[in-house]
Design a protein around this motif. Structure first.
Motif, short mmCIF file in Angstrom:
data_model
loop_
_atom_site.label_atom_id
_atom_site.label_comp_id
_atom_site.label_asym_id
_atom_site.label_seq_id
_atom_site.Cartn_x
_atom_site.Cartn_y
_atom_site.Cartn_z
N ILE A 62 -11.12 30.63 -0.72
CA ILE A 62 -10.52 31.94 -1.04
C ILE A 62 -10.93 32.38 -2.44
CG2 ILE A 62 -8.31 33.11 -1.51
CD1 ILE A 62 -7.14 31.46 0.85
N GLY A 63 -11.12 31.42 -3.35
CA GLY A 63 -11.58 31.74 -4.70
C GLY A 63 -12.93 32.42 -4.72
N HIS A 64 -13.76 32.14 -3.70
CA HIS A 64 -15.08 32.78 -3.62
C HIS A 64 -15.02 34.16 -2.98
CE1 HIS A 64 -16.41 28.59 -4.33
NE2 HIS A 64 -17.45 29.18 -4.90
N ILE A 65 -13.87 34.50 -2.38
CA ILE A 65 -13.72 35.83 -1.78
C ILE A 65 -13.42 36.86 -2.86
CG2 ILE A 65 -12.31 37.23 -0.18
CD1 ILE A 65 -11.85 34.61 1.42
N GLY A 66 -12.53 36.51 -3.80
CA GLY A 66 -12.19 37.44 -4.88
C GLY A 66 -11.05 36.91 -5.72
N SER A 67 -10.96 37.39 -6.96
CA SER A 67 -9.92 36.91 -7.88
C SER A 67 -8.53 37.37 -7.46
CB SER A 67 -10.22 37.39 -9.30
OG SER A 67 -10.31 38.80 -9.34
N THR A 68 -8.44 38.60 -6.90
CA THR A 68 -7.14 39.11 -6.44
C THR A 68 -6.61 38.26 -5.30
OG1 THR A 68 -7.78 41.36 -7.05
CG2 THR A 68 -5.91 41.13 -5.55
N GLU A 69 -7.51 37.94 -4.35
CA GLU A 69 -7.12 37.12 -3.20
C GLU A 69 -6.68 35.72 -3.66
OE1 GLU A 69 -9.66 40.34 -1.59
OE2 GLU A 69 -9.76 39.02 -3.34
N LEU A 70 -7.41 35.17 -4.65
CA LEU A 70 -7.07 33.84 -5.16
C LEU A 70 -5.70 33.85 -5.82
CD1 LEU A 70 -7.86 30.90 -5.69
CD2 LEU A 70 -8.97 31.64 -7.80
N ALA A 71 -5.45 34.89 -6.64
CA ALA A 71 -4.15 35.00 -7.32
C ALA A 71 -3.01 35.16 -6.31
CB ALA A 71 -4.17 36.19 -8.28
N ALA A 72 -3.26 35.98 -5.27
CA ALA A 72 -2.24 36.20 -4.24
C ALA A 72 -1.97 34.92 -3.46
CB ALA A 72 -2.69 37.31 -3.30
N TYR A 73 -3.04 34.21 -3.10
CA TYR A 73 -2.89 32.95 -2.35
C TYR A 73 -2.13 31.92 -3.19
CZ TYR A 73 -4.07 28.55 -0.06
OH TYR A 73 -3.99 27.32 0.54
N ALA A 74 -2.49 31.82 -4.48
CA ALA A 74 -1.83 30.87 -5.38
C ALA A 74 -0.33 31.18 -5.49
CB ALA A 74 -2.47 30.90 -6.76
N LEU A 75 -0.02 32.48 -5.55
CA LEU A 75 1.37 32.92 -5.66
C LEU A 75 2.17 32.53 -4.41
CD1 LEU A 75 3.06 34.52 -7.74
CD2 LEU A 75 2.57 36.58 -6.42
N VAL A 76 1.60 32.83 -3.24
CA VAL A 76 2.26 32.52 -1.97
C VAL A 76 2.41 31.00 -1.81
CG1 VAL A 76 2.06 32.61 0.55
CG2 VAL A 76 1.54 34.64 -0.81
N GLN A 77 1.33 30.29 -2.16
CA GLN A 77 1.31 28.84 -1.95
C GLN A 77 2.27 28.11 -2.88
OE1 GLN A 77 -0.55 27.40 0.61
NE2 GLN A 77 0.83 25.74 0.05
N THR A 78 2.23 28.44 -4.17
CA THR A 78 3.02 27.68 -5.15
C THR A 78 4.49 28.05 -5.15
OG1 THR A 78 2.41 29.29 -6.86
CG2 THR A 78 1.10 27.29 -6.73
N VAL A 79 4.82 29.26 -4.72
CA VAL A 79 6.22 29.69 -4.73
C VAL A 79 6.82 29.70 -3.32
CG1 VAL A 79 7.84 31.49 -5.40
CG2 VAL A 79 5.85 31.04 -6.83
N LEU A 80 6.24 30.51 -2.42
CA LEU A 80 6.86 30.72 -1.11
C LEU A 80 6.67 29.52 -0.16
CD1 LEU A 80 5.97 34.48 -0.48
CD2 LEU A 80 8.01 33.50 -1.53
N VAL A 81 5.42 29.04 -0.01
CA VAL A 81 5.18 27.92 0.90
C VAL A 81 5.82 26.65 0.36
CG1 VAL A 81 3.41 26.47 1.98
CG2 VAL A 81 3.08 28.93 1.87
N ARG A 82 5.76 26.45 -0.96
CA ARG A 82 6.41 25.27 -1.55
C ARG A 82 7.92 25.32 -1.32
NH1 ARG A 82 5.04 23.35 -7.58
NH2 ARG A 82 3.16 22.66 -6.50
#
Length: 491
Positions: A62-82
């Motif tokens: 996802i980091g290679h797709i774009g910085s916005t996508e990476l930031a969004a994924y990190a946000l969902v993963q570290t807060v919501l999925v965790r």
């Protein structure tokens, strides 16, 4: 005098022979217990490494797709999925208590019913969590997040709904199989899953350029493929413990719900602790460098925690099995062996990370300022790893014995009434910045570890055998339709 000397020599010889026999007996017992422990811990550690690896693979693509996508994924993963992971894993650990003690007591017919009850409880919990993932975008915007990131995070969180329901199946099946020490299949499926995920992520994001949807499709499949394998294995290879679907699963749900809630509270309070650490650091001066350095340290700590959680599982299974079997001495001995093994590994890693310092950071970053900050934090990282080698094992003991509610109160007191306030004072008022926050958190973990050691040492384990036997007997009478179902369980 000659005869007396001969008698003394014979007594000394007999004593030395007895001590040698005791030493050999102790070695045999330790070796036997170690084999039983590693049968659970080995596959559990590998499975957790593989599951953690799924997140790393997804993040890299996802980091290679774009910085916005990476930031969004990190946000969902570290807060919501965790968040969901903490709730559901914690609630599923109630099954570890129930299945482990029933298996030890040789009430194999009860395990399948417990599994189905846990499915119902976790499925209902997942439904209650849905609004968070459906309304992620407005929630994040209300919290002040960038609108573009919030919108992308909203679309990722819809994919995460499938991951939440995957957790409900995965965690319960793992607890069910671990209680019987049939968890090699879990490790095999985890290895197959991450291999397929790596290939599919490349195929869908690099080769066919499906972007974020391709990456999330691969991620979702990576979580569900092991589930299908585990379900097939349970229904075809566990004839003693899986008797098919039963309406008994819908009876007496309240005791399971209560134990699940206390289990969830216990584990959530631990898993969310690092999230609080990141949030507190976000308010520091030079927050970007602080967060980057802390994120690297927590990433390393996260990998090491996979080892600790493997021993957490092993302690829970071994203690619950022995209590169910009615052997308090074996339960205590299993605790000793598991703690010593985990601590030995933690001690080695303590010196490794203490020695490497800032050299660790260059695996993750080329920024010398961030690397220097990581080097400055490495002593705290080392201490954290050392504490993690003991504390999760003792938490596993509490799961095996069914003390989840007690440990939940201990966690609230140590983490949130001691650790965080001390961290805020050291970080902000004494100006130790992120180092102060982390020292406070470590102090909370240290107090918690001391309290868990004290509780474990002062526990009347004979009484714990009685409690476990009563729990198994009480629920067995309700579940078995045979007239002799209430008969006492033999040790």
């Amino acid at each position: 005098m000659g005869e007396q000397q001969k008698e003394k020599l014979l007594v000394q010889q007999n004593n030395s022979e007895e001590s040698v026999e005791e030493e050999e007996s102790l070695r045999k017992r330790a070796w036997k217990e170690s084999k039983k422990m590693w049968m659970v811990a080995g596959p559990a550690i590998f499975t957790r490494f593989s599951t953690f690896g799924i997140l790393v693979v997804s993040q890299s693509f996802i980091g290679h797709i774009g910085s916005t996508e990476l930031a969004a994924y990190a946000l969902v993963q570290t807060v919501l999925v965790r968040f969901a992971n903490g709730v559901l894993l914690g609630m599923a650990s109630a099954l570890e208590t129930l299945c482990g003690q029933a298996y030890g007591a040789k009430r194999y017919d009860m395990l399948g019913v417990y599994l189905q009850r846990s499915w119902i409880v976790l499925f209902l919990t997942s439904i209650f969590l849905l609004p968070i993932y459906i309304f992620t975008t407005p929630i994040l915007e209300a919290l002040g997040q960038d609108k573009k990131i919030a919108q992308v995070a909203g679309s990722i969180s819809l994919w995460a709904i499938g991951i939440i329901f995957a957790f409900s199946v995965s965690f319960t099946c793992q607890m069910f199989l671990q209680a019987q020490s049939k968890n090699k299949i879990i490790a095999y499926l985890a290895a197959i899953s991450i291999s397929i995920h790596l290939f599919l992520s490349w195929l869908l994001t690099v080769k066919f350029k499906f972007g974020l949807n391709g990456a999330m499709t691969s991620t979702l499949l990576a979580y569900w493929i092991p589930n299908f394998g585990q379900l097939v294995f349970i229904m075809t290879k566990c004839p003693d413990t899986w008797m098919g679907f039963s309406f008994l699963a819908f009876k007496d749900l309240w005791p399971v719900i209560k134990l699940s809630l206390s289990s969830g509270a216990m584990l959530c309070l631990e898993i969310w602790y690092n999230t609080v650490l990141i949030l507190l650091t976000g308010n520091m001066k030079n927050a970007e460098v602080s967060i980057d350095a802390l994120a690297i340290c927590l990433n390393i700590n996260g990998w090491e925690m996979m080892i600790a959680l493997g021993f957490f599982a092993a302690a829970g299974v071994r203690v619950s099995n022995e209590l169910g079997r009615g052997d308090s001495k074996a339960a205590k001995f299993s605790i000793l062996i598991t703690v010593l093994t985990s601590f030995s590994i933690g001690l080695v890693l303590f010196f490794v990370f203490l020695f490497l310092r800032e050299r660790l950071a260059y695996v993750f970053t080329l920024d010398s300022e961030v690397a220097e900050a990581v080097g400055d934090l490495s002593p705290l990282l080392s201490i954290s790893i050392l504490l993690n080698s003991v504390q999760p094992v003792l938490s596993g003991v509490s799961v095996g014995a069914g003390w989840q509610s007690v440990v939940a109160y201990v966690n609230i007191g140590c983490y949130y009434l001691i650790g965080i306030p001390v961290g805020v004072v050291l970080g902000n008022l004494i100006h130790l910045q992120e180092k102060g926050v982390w020292i406070g958190m470590l102090f909370g973990t240290f107090v918690q570890t001391v309290m868990l050691i004290t509780i474990t040492l002062k526990t009347d384990w004979e009484n714990q055998v009685v409690i476990a036997r009563n729990r198994v007997n009480k629920w067995a009478v309700k579940e078995n339709t045979e007239p002799n179902s209430g008969s006492p369980i033999s040790s």
